[in-house]
Design an enzyme around this catalytic site. Structure first.
Site, mmCIF file in Angstrom:
data_model
loop_
_atom_site.group_PDB
_atom_site.id
_atom_site.type_symbol
_atom_site.label_atom_id
_atom_site.label_comp_id
_atom_site.label_asym_id
_atom_site.label_seq_id
_atom_site.Cartn_x
_atom_site.Cartn_y
_atom_site.Cartn_z
ATOM 1 N N SER A 230 9.587 -13.829 0.673
ATOM 2 C CA SER A 230 8.135 -13.835 0.486
ATOM 3 C C SER A 230 7.444 -13.077 1.610
ATOM 4 C CB SER A 230 7.609 -15.278 0.435
ATOM 5 O OG SER A 230 7.641 -15.875 1.720
ATOM 6 N N SER A 231 6.218 -12.616 1.340
ATOM 7 C CA SER A 231 5.450 -11.935 2.385
ATOM 8 C C SER A 231 5.213 -12.861 3.568
ATOM 9 C CB SER A 231 4.121 -11.439 1.816
ATOM 10 O OG SER A 231 3.355 -12.507 1.290
ATOM 11 N N GLY B 79 0.800 -1.208 0.000
ATOM 12 C CA GLY B 79 0.000 0.000 0.000
ATOM 13 C C GLY B 79 0.838 1.264 0.000
ATOM 14 N N LYS C 218 -1.019 -15.662 -10.265
ATOM 15 C CA LYS C 218 -0.249 -15.109 -9.134
ATOM 16 C C LYS C 218 -0.333 -16.040 -7.925
ATOM 17 C CE LYS C 218 1.699 -11.999 -6.378
ATOM 18 N NZ LYS C 218 0.921 -10.844 -5.915
ATOM 19 N N ASN D 244 6.079 -18.904 -1.476
ATOM 20 C CA ASN D 244 5.916 -18.253 -0.175
ATOM 21 C C ASN D 244 6.266 -19.134 1.005
ATOM 22 O OD1 ASN D 244 4.818 -16.132 -1.782
ATOM 23 N ND2 ASN D 244 3.587 -15.472 -0.037
ATOM 24 N N LYS E 90 -4.187 -7.519 4.929
ATOM 25 C CA LYS E 90 -3.980 -8.954 4.793
ATOM 26 C C LYS E 90 -5.310 -9.649 4.509
ATOM 27 C CE LYS E 90 0.472 -9.352 5.783
ATOM 28 N NZ LYS E 90 1.436 -9.932 4.818
#
Length: 300
Positions: A248-249, A12, A179, A187, A76
């Site tokens: 990865s997130s 964001g 994606k 991830n 999230k």
């Protein structure tokens, strides 16, 4: 445009900062520590093409979405419904809420919370991280694929003018699944090993594991009637080379002791696989191991 960013973490903050830098009126809705740093110094954007402090508005309150033409919804996946309920009383009638989230069902879930407002899904291809309070670090890409709506074309033009490659596509569902497959392949492995993508793929047997994950995801997608865009195997092979230093997130969440989105990544494949009678053992193992690490952290 007047833009509000609900959930101004790494994703964001990056997109909000790019729009602010292009002259749009942007407010970031962020956690207090992040907000204080931005109020003091501006948003520090360290990207692959520039390094500067971007001055823009910031708030810790959901009411800051009031009067926005565009809300970038970046929370999230675990918080989609609760965050949607927080902003609902303050949304303008003509607002577009654009979901810049991982997973494939966030826009659908958000529409149940915001039935009176336009909600559009977007596919986000960006490597970012929060390097500190008020400091977003960009490692690569940044392009968007947006679902059609009454204002999607205008929003896409604004992003393009701000330096964000953007397209409007009638098959966002297929792009979201493409994606998702990337996320399922990378991830959890990056999170379990706490390694960036470039080092992750060097692990013994990891590339074979990722191929198994892709096989399972494509089987589930086919059964769901999804036309996955592109070549999933080629995309997985290419990602580590394009973002070798990116964690990865999910890895970032575990490193910070936060709950991850694994239930909406490999966990979603497990859930859909069970419903469709499709075996997904590779995804199940990765999902279960990340959940185990989360529970270990929760116990301290």
């Amino acid at each position: 445009m007047k833009v509000a960013v609900m959930g101004a973490g790494a994703v964001g903050s990056y997109y909000g900062g790019m729009l602010a830098r292009a002259g749009h009126e942007v407010v970031l809705i962020a956690r207090p520590q992040h907000a204080r740093a931005i109020e003091r110094d501006g948003l520090h954007m360290e990207t692959t093409s520039f390094d500067e402090h971007v001055h823009l508005a910031v708030s810790t309150e959901a009411s800051a979405v009031q009067d926005a033409n565009l809300v970038l919804f970046c929370v999230k996946s675990t918080d989609t419904e609760s965050a949607g309920a927080l902003i609902r009383p303050y949304l303008a009638a003509d607002v577009l809420v654009l979901c810049l989230q991982n997973g494939v069902d966030n826009a659908e879930r958000l529409r149940t919370v915001l039935p009176q407002h336009a909600v559009a899904a977007a596919v986000v291809y960006v490597a970012t991280e929060m390097a500190g309070p008020g400091h977003v670090k960009h490692h690569g890409r940044g392009d968007l694929v947006i679902e059609p709506s009454n204002t999607s074309e205008a929003v896409a033009r604004a992003f393009i003018a701000a330096g964000v490659a953007t397209e409007v596509s009638g098959n966002v569902r297929g792009a979201l699944w493409a994606k998702l497959i990337l996320n399922c392949a990378y991830n959890a492995v990056s999170a379990i090993a706490q390694l960036p993508y470039g080092k992750t793929v060097q692990g013994e047997g990891v590339k074979d594991l990722m191929r198994d994950v892709v096989d399972e995801c494509l089987a589930v997608a086919k059964a769901e009637g999804v036309q996955v865009t592109g070549d999933a195997y080629a995309a997985v092979d290419k990602l580590a080379g394009g973002m070798p230093r990116q964690f990865s997130s999910t890895a970032q969440d575990l490193a910070r002791g936060k709950r991850s989105e694994i239930d909406y990544l490999n966990g979603l494949i497990v859930k859909r696989g069970e419903a469709l009678g499709i075996a997904v053992p590779a995804n199940r193992v990765l999902w279960a191991l990340v959940k185990l690490l989360e529970s270990k952290q929760a116990r301290g």
